[in-house]
Write a protein that holds these residues in place. Structure first.
Motif, PDB file in Angstrom:
ATOM      1  N   PHE A 110       7.829   0.607  -4.247  1.00  0.00           N
ATOM      2  CA  PHE A 110       6.862   0.134  -3.247  1.00  0.00           C
ATOM      3  C   PHE A 110       5.428   0.284  -3.744  1.00  0.00           C
ATOM      4  O   PHE A 110       5.114   1.174  -4.530  1.00  0.00           O
ATOM      5  N   GLU A 111       4.575  -0.586  -3.224  1.00  0.00           N
ATOM      6  CA  GLU A 111       3.137  -0.471  -3.465  1.00  0.00           C
ATOM      7  C   GLU A 111       2.524   0.032  -2.162  1.00  0.00           C
ATOM      8  O   GLU A 111       2.695  -0.575  -1.105  1.00  0.00           O
ATOM      9  N   ILE A 112       1.814   1.156  -2.239  1.00  0.00           N
ATOM     10  CA  ILE A 112       1.180   1.739  -1.048  1.00  0.00           C
ATOM     11  C   ILE A 112      -0.241   1.179  -0.977  1.00  0.00           C
ATOM     12  O   ILE A 112      -1.046   1.377  -1.883  1.00  0.00           O
ATOM     13  N   ASN A 113      -0.550   0.463   0.124  1.00  0.00           N
ATOM     14  CA  ASN A 113      -1.843  -0.215   0.263  1.00  0.00           C
ATOM     15  C   ASN A 113      -2.856   0.559   1.096  1.00  0.00           C
ATOM     16  O   ASN A 113      -3.985   0.107   1.271  1.00  0.00           O
ATOM     17  N   THR A 114      -2.473   1.695   1.628  1.00  0.00           N
ATOM     18  CA  THR A 114      -3.357   2.502   2.475  1.00  0.00           C
ATOM     19  C   THR A 114      -3.620   3.821   1.783  1.00  0.00           C
ATOM     20  O   THR A 114      -2.685   4.450   1.278  1.00  0.00           O
ATOM     21  N   GLY A 115      -4.880   4.229   1.775  1.00  0.00           N
ATOM     22  CA  GLY A 115      -5.246   5.517   1.173  1.00  0.00           C
ATOM     23  C   GLY A 115      -5.004   6.657   2.145  1.00  0.00           C
ATOM     24  O   GLY A 115      -4.192   6.557   3.070  1.00  0.00           O
ATOM     25  N   PRO A 123      -1.987  19.725  17.559  1.00  0.00           N
ATOM     26  CA  PRO A 123      -1.498  20.899  18.279  1.00  0.00           C
ATOM     27  C   PRO A 123       0.032  20.896  18.293  1.00  0.00           C
ATOM     28  O   PRO A 123       0.661  19.992  17.734  1.00  0.00           O
ATOM     29  N   ARG A 124       0.634  21.867  18.949  1.00  0.00           N
ATOM     30  CA  ARG A 124       2.097  21.871  19.086  1.00  0.00           C
ATOM     31  C   ARG A 124       2.535  20.580  19.755  1.00  0.00           C
ATOM     32  O   ARG A 124       1.882  20.074  20.653  1.00  0.00           O
ATOM     33  N   GLY A 125       3.643  20.022  19.284  1.00  0.00           N
ATOM     34  CA  GLY A 125       4.147  18.759  19.811  1.00  0.00           C
ATOM     35  C   GLY A 125       4.128  17.704  18.725  1.00  0.00           C
ATOM     36  O   GLY A 125       4.190  18.025  17.537  1.00  0.00           O
ATOM     37  N   THR A 126       4.032  16.437  19.130  1.00  0.00           N
ATOM     38  CA  THR A 126       4.032  15.345  18.147  1.00  0.00           C
ATOM     39  C   THR A 126       2.730  14.566  18.214  1.00  0.00           C
ATOM     40  O   THR A 126       2.116  14.442  19.274  1.00  0.00           O
ATOM     41  N   THR A 127       2.343  14.037  17.053  1.00  0.00           N
ATOM     42  CA  THR A 127       1.116  13.245  16.920  1.00  0.00           C
ATOM     43  C   THR A 127       1.422  12.054  16.028  1.00  0.00           C
ATOM     44  O   THR A 127       1.978  12.219  14.939  1.00  0.00           O
ATOM     45  N   SER A 128       1.051  10.854  16.479  1.00  0.00           N
ATOM     46  CA  SER A 128       1.252   9.644  15.677  1.00  0.00           C
ATOM     47  C   SER A 128       0.148   9.516  14.639  1.00  0.00           C
ATOM     48  O   SER A 128      -0.992   9.893  14.873  1.00  0.00           O
ATOM     49  N   VAL A 129       0.532   8.941  13.501  1.00  0.00           N
ATOM     50  CA  VAL A 129      -0.400   8.673  12.407  1.00  0.00           C
ATOM     51  C   VAL A 129      -0.655   7.171  12.390  1.00  0.00           C
ATOM     52  O   VAL A 129       0.260   6.381  12.652  1.00  0.00           O
ATOM     53  N   ASP A 130      -1.901   6.765  12.095  1.00  0.00           N
ATOM     54  CA  ASP A 130      -2.168   5.332  11.948  1.00  0.00           C
ATOM     55  C   ASP A 130      -1.201   4.756  10.917  1.00  0.00           C
ATOM     56  O   ASP A 130      -0.886   5.417   9.921  1.00  0.00           O
ATOM     57  N   PRO A 131      -0.726   3.518  11.129  1.00  0.00           N
ATOM     58  CA  PRO A 131       0.283   2.932  10.229  1.00  0.00           C
ATOM     59  C   PRO A 131      -0.194   2.860   8.770  1.00  0.00           C
ATOM     60  O   PRO A 131      -1.364   2.635   8.487  1.00  0.00           O
ATOM     61  N   ILE A 132       0.753   3.058   7.868  1.00  0.00           N
ATOM     62  CA  ILE A 132       0.516   2.975   6.427  1.00  0.00           C
ATOM     63  C   ILE A 132       1.052   1.611   5.965  1.00  0.00           C
ATOM     64  O   ILE A 132       2.210   1.283   6.203  1.00  0.00           O
ATOM     65  N   ASN A 133       0.208   0.830   5.319  1.00  0.00           N
ATOM     66  CA  ASN A 133       0.602  -0.500   4.870  1.00  0.00           C
ATOM     67  C   ASN A 133       1.264  -0.404   3.498  1.00  0.00           C
ATOM     68  O   ASN A 133       0.695   0.164   2.566  1.00  0.00           O
ATOM     69  N   ILE A 134       2.481  -0.951   3.388  1.00  0.00           N
ATOM     70  CA  ILE A 134       3.185  -0.944   2.096  1.00  0.00           C
ATOM     71  C   ILE A 134       3.670  -2.358   1.767  1.00  0.00           C
ATOM     72  O   ILE A 134       3.943  -3.158   2.667  1.00  0.00           O
ATOM     73  N   THR A 135       3.767  -2.620   0.477  1.00  0.00           N
ATOM     74  CA  THR A 135       4.334  -3.888   0.005  1.00  0.00           C
ATOM     75  C   THR A 135       5.674  -3.586  -0.653  1.00  0.00           C
ATOM     76  O   THR A 135       5.776  -2.692  -1.492  1.00  0.00           O
ATOM     77  N   VAL A 136       6.695  -4.364  -0.239  1.00  0.00           N
ATOM     78  CA  VAL A 136       8.034  -4.225  -0.806  1.00  0.00           C
ATOM     79  C   VAL A 136       8.222  -5.409  -1.747  1.00  0.00           C
ATOM     80  O   VAL A 136       8.229  -6.562  -1.307  1.00  0.00           O
ATOM     81  N   PRO A 137       8.354  -5.174  -3.066  1.00  0.00           N
ATOM     82  CA  PRO A 137       8.487  -6.289  -4.012  1.00  0.00           C
ATOM     83  C   PRO A 137       9.726  -7.142  -3.719  1.00  0.00           C
ATOM     84  O   PRO A 137      10.717  -6.666  -3.160  1.00  0.00           O
ATOM     85  N   GLU A 138       9.649  -8.405  -4.135  1.00  0.00           N
ATOM     86  CA  GLU A 138      10.738  -9.366  -3.934  1.00  0.00           C
ATOM     87  C   GLU A 138      12.024  -8.939  -4.643  1.00  0.00           C
ATOM     88  O   GLU A 138      13.121  -9.092  -4.123  1.00  0.00           O
ATOM     89  N   ASP A 139      11.865  -8.353  -5.824  1.00  0.00           N
ATOM     90  CA  ASP A 139      13.036  -8.055  -6.655  1.00  0.00           C
ATOM     91  C   ASP A 139      13.552  -6.620  -6.521  1.00  0.00           C
ATOM     92  O   ASP A 139      14.300  -6.141  -7.369  1.00  0.00           O
ATOM     93  N   VAL A 140      13.174  -5.909  -5.456  1.00  0.00           N
ATOM     94  CA  VAL A 140      13.610  -4.524  -5.291  1.00  0.00           C
ATOM     95  C   VAL A 140      15.109  -4.473  -4.964  1.00  0.00           C
ATOM     96  O   VAL A 140      15.625  -5.304  -4.214  1.00  0.00           O
ATOM     97  N   ALA A 141      15.797  -3.535  -5.575  1.00  0.00           N
ATOM     98  CA  ALA A 141      17.247  -3.378  -5.359  1.00  0.00           C
ATOM     99  C   ALA A 141      17.502  -2.759  -3.984  1.00  0.00           C
ATOM    100  O   ALA A 141      16.766  -1.875  -3.548  1.00  0.00           O
ATOM    101  N   PRO A 142      18.535  -3.221  -3.287  1.00  0.00           N
ATOM    102  CA  PRO A 142      18.883  -2.609  -2.003  1.00  0.00           C
ATOM    103  C   PRO A 142      19.235  -1.133  -2.199  1.00  0.00           C
ATOM    104  O   PRO A 142      19.692  -0.732  -3.266  1.00  0.00           O
ATOM    105  N   GLY A 143      18.992  -0.340  -1.166  1.00  0.00           N
ATOM    106  CA  GLY A 143      19.320   1.085  -1.230  1.00  0.00           C
ATOM    107  C   GLY A 143      18.321   1.915  -0.448  1.00  0.00           C
ATOM    108  O   GLY A 143      17.434   1.386   0.225  1.00  0.00           O
ATOM    109  N   ARG A 144      18.466   3.223  -0.558  1.00  0.00           N
ATOM    110  CA  ARG A 144      17.581   4.168   0.137  1.00  0.00           C
ATOM    111  C   ARG A 144      16.546   4.704  -0.845  1.00  0.00           C
ATOM    112  O   ARG A 144      16.879   5.054  -1.979  1.00  0.00           O
TER     113      ARG A 144
END
Length: 185
Positions: A110-115, A123-144
């Motif tokens: 992947f190419e990470i487009n966000t710094g 604080p205690r609990g959960t906090t959302s992070v602004d979305p991180i923009n990524i590019t998934v190349p066309e030829d990437v192999a399926p998998g985790r």
């Protein structure tokens, strides 16, 4: 004087005005002492010890090859206390401050487009992070793929407090890298 005649001595009592004044003084002293004791109990001293415990999760479980997509991250803080105390100090030692998140490509295709992304306080609990923009190349192999996420923050490890002094804080900084897993179809 004749034998057996009563002798006249002053009684061992004080005049009524003196008794009233003494009683009023004792009541005032008892009230002041009780107030001082109560104030001393509410103004106790001690040290609260703890730390934030940050984990990173993603709700983005799958991505498509040849796309630009957003990686949604959530920070979970299960702040830990080693020694408790007043709530204001417990909150201080379990809250991460000045939090920032940085996603790297690591060993992924992947190419990470966000710094680095500023999050602020967590604080205690959960906090959302602004979305991180990524590019998934066309030829990437399926998998985790495991994507490294670095979380940096400062926190107070101990708060020493007392009735007659300002609190003393011991602050530290921490940088931790964990991983989120994303599947390419």
């Amino acid at each position: 004087r004749a034998l057996g005649a009563p002798t006249h001595h002053s009684p061992p009592f004080m005049p009524a005005t003196h008794r009233s004044l003494l009683l009023a003084t004792l009541v005032v002293l008892a009230t002041v002492a009780a107030t001082g004791v109560a104030a001393g109990q509410s103004q106790s001293s001690g040290t609260v010890i703890g730390r934030p415990d940050i984990e990173v999760f993603t709700s983005t479980s799958e991505v498509e090859p040849g796309t630009e997509t957003e990686l949604d991250l959530t920070l979970s803080n299960d702040g830990r206390l080693s020694r408790g105390g007043p709530a204001e100090y417990e909150d201080r030692v379990t809250t991460a401050r000045g939090v920032s998140v940085e996603v790297k490509d690591g060993n992924t295709p992947f190419e990470i487009n966000t710094g680095r992304v500023a999050v602020g306080e967590v604080p205690r609990g959960t906090t959302s992070v602004d979305p991180i923009n990524i590019t998934v190349p066309e030829d990437v192999a399926p998998g985790r793929y495991r994507i490294p996420v670095t979380v940096s923050y400062s926190f107070t490890v101990s708060a020493k407090y007392g009735p007659v002094r300002d609190p003393e804080y011991t602050d530290l900084t921490r940088e931790e890298t964990s991983y989120v897993t994303v599947r390419v179809r």
